[in-house]
Design an enzyme around this catalytic site. Structure first.
Site, mmCIF file in Angstrom:
data_model
loop_
_atom_site.group_PDB
_atom_site.id
_atom_site.type_symbol
_atom_site.label_atom_id
_atom_site.label_comp_id
_atom_site.label_asym_id
_atom_site.label_seq_id
_atom_site.Cartn_x
_atom_site.Cartn_y
_atom_site.Cartn_z
ATOM 1 N N LYS A 1 0.828 -1.219 0.000
ATOM 2 C CA LYS A 1 0.000 0.000 0.000
ATOM 3 C C LYS A 1 0.861 1.268 0.000
ATOM 4 O O LYS A 1 0.611 2.199 -0.756
ATOM 5 C CB LYS A 1 -0.934 0.004 1.230
ATOM 6 C CG LYS A 1 -1.864 -1.186 1.302
ATOM 7 C CD LYS A 1 -2.713 -1.196 2.555
ATOM 8 C CE LYS A 1 -1.924 -1.479 3.822
ATOM 9 N NZ LYS A 1 -1.410 -2.850 3.922
ATOM 10 N N THR A 2 1.874 1.267 0.879
ATOM 11 C CA THR A 2 2.707 2.469 0.994
ATOM 12 C C THR A 2 3.601 2.632 -0.239
ATOM 13 O O THR A 2 3.764 3.741 -0.753
ATOM 14 C CB THR A 2 3.549 2.398 2.289
ATOM 15 O OG1 THR A 2 2.648 2.193 3.386
ATOM 16 C CG2 THR A 2 4.338 3.670 2.511
#
Ligand SMILES: Nc1nc2c(ncn2[C@@H]2O[C@H](COP(=O)(O)OP(=O)(O)OP(=O)(O)O)[C@@H](O)[C@H]2O)c(=O)[nH]1
Ligand SMILES: [Mg+2]
Length: 444
Positions: free
Chosen positions: A62-63
């Site tokens: 996600k990051t």
């Protein structure tokens, strides 16, 4: 001179009262957001704003994807590149007494301005979704091709559904680690099934396969930069812009009731959404006392206004009502736009003791207070039907749990309405309504 002055006054009053709304407010919101990040000078265009975020299982990327999106858009002049370390070093946010670690980035595509939220851990996603600390109008669900869907993929999807996210796009990440195309097909199929299970459009939801890391590192363009670009385009076309508060049906939560001699009864409070003018017909709901009436005057800071709109704190003069007929906690709404409810199901996050919550668990029939709008109502909590041994089940501080809430008196609300739960003066939980069970029918 006098004429000129009065024209100026009229013009400025007009710009405050009626020309100020929608477009100018959005513009202001956009420019403040942008200038906070320090690159306001570059972007003067006004684009519709939307809040999205990356959700999905721990370590699925996600990051990395968030950083990659800012990198790709920075190359086009639509963002400031925010690298991985800057995003994961999330600043602390305070939302209704709960600390949430989340990072906001923003970027612009050709057609939209996005606010994007990425949280460092699972617990923060859960809290964020329930409290609405950063409301998501749409989401990007990230799933690693190496693992396929995992428990948190499912939990985040379910919660996204519960909190009112209607559409999302899927990014199947880490395809650089997969050589077997059949494996990718399988993940694709499973994701479509899962989306359908949670009432999303499994058939038509765009699924993009790529590698966030390749995009971030600037290698393997075919699975890197190109795929991130494709994902951004999918967000632009598939995710629907949220309906702005001004466009939604009128709703004001009553705070105080005043009697003004010679004029009548005034209810003060904050307009949560919508617009009303003098002469608008409204319905008053809550506290087993539904009524219909008409707004005959609108006042703010002792000045008369010709319209009330979302965000205003003001007083409404109501036709033919006595002070005793109204009470704090009722809602003044566009007729038929909301119901008064006595019992509902909610998704609730129970604060830990470090967050100022309880030290000990509680069981079924626990009776705290619910704060919703301006209402403060005693509630009896129980578990939904189908819960295994409900009489023995305990809710621990830190739990995310579905609860049936039975209110001592009815209040106007709907699926998606948020509330906090308090006990002895401290906040112990925060929740969002997911299903209405007992609606109070109007007498009028
Ligand atoms: N091979 C490969 N590794 C990736 C890719 N994307 C991310 N990773 C790696 O996967 C690991 C997890 O990535 P993150 O972006 O931190 O994952 P996350 O989903 O934000 O993780 P949490 O925030 O802890 O839930 C890191 O070591 C990344 O470098 C990719 O496309 N390919
Ligand atoms: Mg992360």
């Amino acid at each position: 001179m006098a004429l000129q002055a009065s024209c100026r006054a009229a013009a400025s009053a007009l710009s405050r009262a009626s020309l100020f709304p929608a477009c100018r407010r959005t513009w202001l919101a956009n420019t403040t957001l942008i200038s906070r990040r320090g690159y306001a000078e570059m972007y003067s265009r006004v684009k519709p704003h939307m809040n999205i975020g990356t959700i999905g299982h721990v370590d699925h990327g996600k990051t990395t994807l968030t950083a990659a999106i800012t990198k790709i858009l920075a190359e086009k002049g639509g963002a400031k590149f925010t690298d991985y370390a800057q995003i994961d070093k999330a600043p602390e946010e305070r939302a209704r007494g709960i600390t949430i670690n989340s990072s906001h980035v923003e970027y612009e595509t050709d057609t939209r301005h996005y606010g994007h939220i990425d949280c460092p851990g699972h617990a923060d996603y859960i809290k964020n979704m329930i409290t609405g600390a950063a409301q998501m109008d749409g989401a990007i669900i990230v799933v690693s091709a190496t693992d396929g869907q995992m428990p948190q993929t499912r939990e985040h999807l379910l919660l996204a559904r519960q909190v009112g996210v209607k559409k999302l796009v899927v990014f199947i990440n880490k395809v650089d680690q997969i050589s077997d195309p059949e494996m990718l097909e399988l993940v694709d199929m499973e994701m479509r099934d899962l989306l359908t299970t949670y009432n999303f459009d499994g058939e038509n939801t765009p699924i993009v396969m790529g590698s966030a890391l390749a995009a971030l590192d600037g290698r393997n363009e075919d699975i890197g930069a190109k795929k991130v670009t494709e994902l951004i385009e999918a967000c632009d076309t598939w995710l629907d812009l949220p309906v702005r508060d001004l466009e939604r049906p009128f709703c004001l939560a009553v705070e105080e009731i005043l009697s003004i001699s010679g004029r009548g009864t005034v209810a003060t409070g904050r307009v949560h959404r919508g617009i009303a003018t003098k002469g608008t017909e409204v319905e008053i709901i809550g506290h087993n006392n539904p009524m219909k009436t008409t707004i005959t005057g609108i006042e703010m800071f002792h000045k008369e206004l010709d319209r009330a709109e979302a965000g205003d704190n003001l007083g409404l003069l109501l036709r033919g009502l006595k002070r005793e007929q109204l009470s704090r906690g009722q809602l003044i709404i566009a007729p038929g736009s909301m119901k008064s409810v006595k019992k509902f199901v909610a998704q609730v996050y129970i604060l830990t003791k470090d967050e100022g919550g309880r030290y000990t668990p509680f069981m079924s029939n626990f009776m705290p207070q619910i704060f919703m709008w301006t209402s403060n109502i005693t509630v009896t909590l129980s578990f939904p039907p189908g819960t295994e041994s409900p009489d023995e089940k305990m809710v621990m501080p830190g739990d995310n749990v579905e609860l049936v809430c039975t209110l001592q008196k009815d209040v106007g609300c709907e699926v998606g309405t948020r509330f906090t739960m308090r006990e002895g003066g401290k906040t112990i939980g925060t929740g969002i309504i997911t299903k209405l069970l007992e609606v109070v029918e109007g007498k009028s």
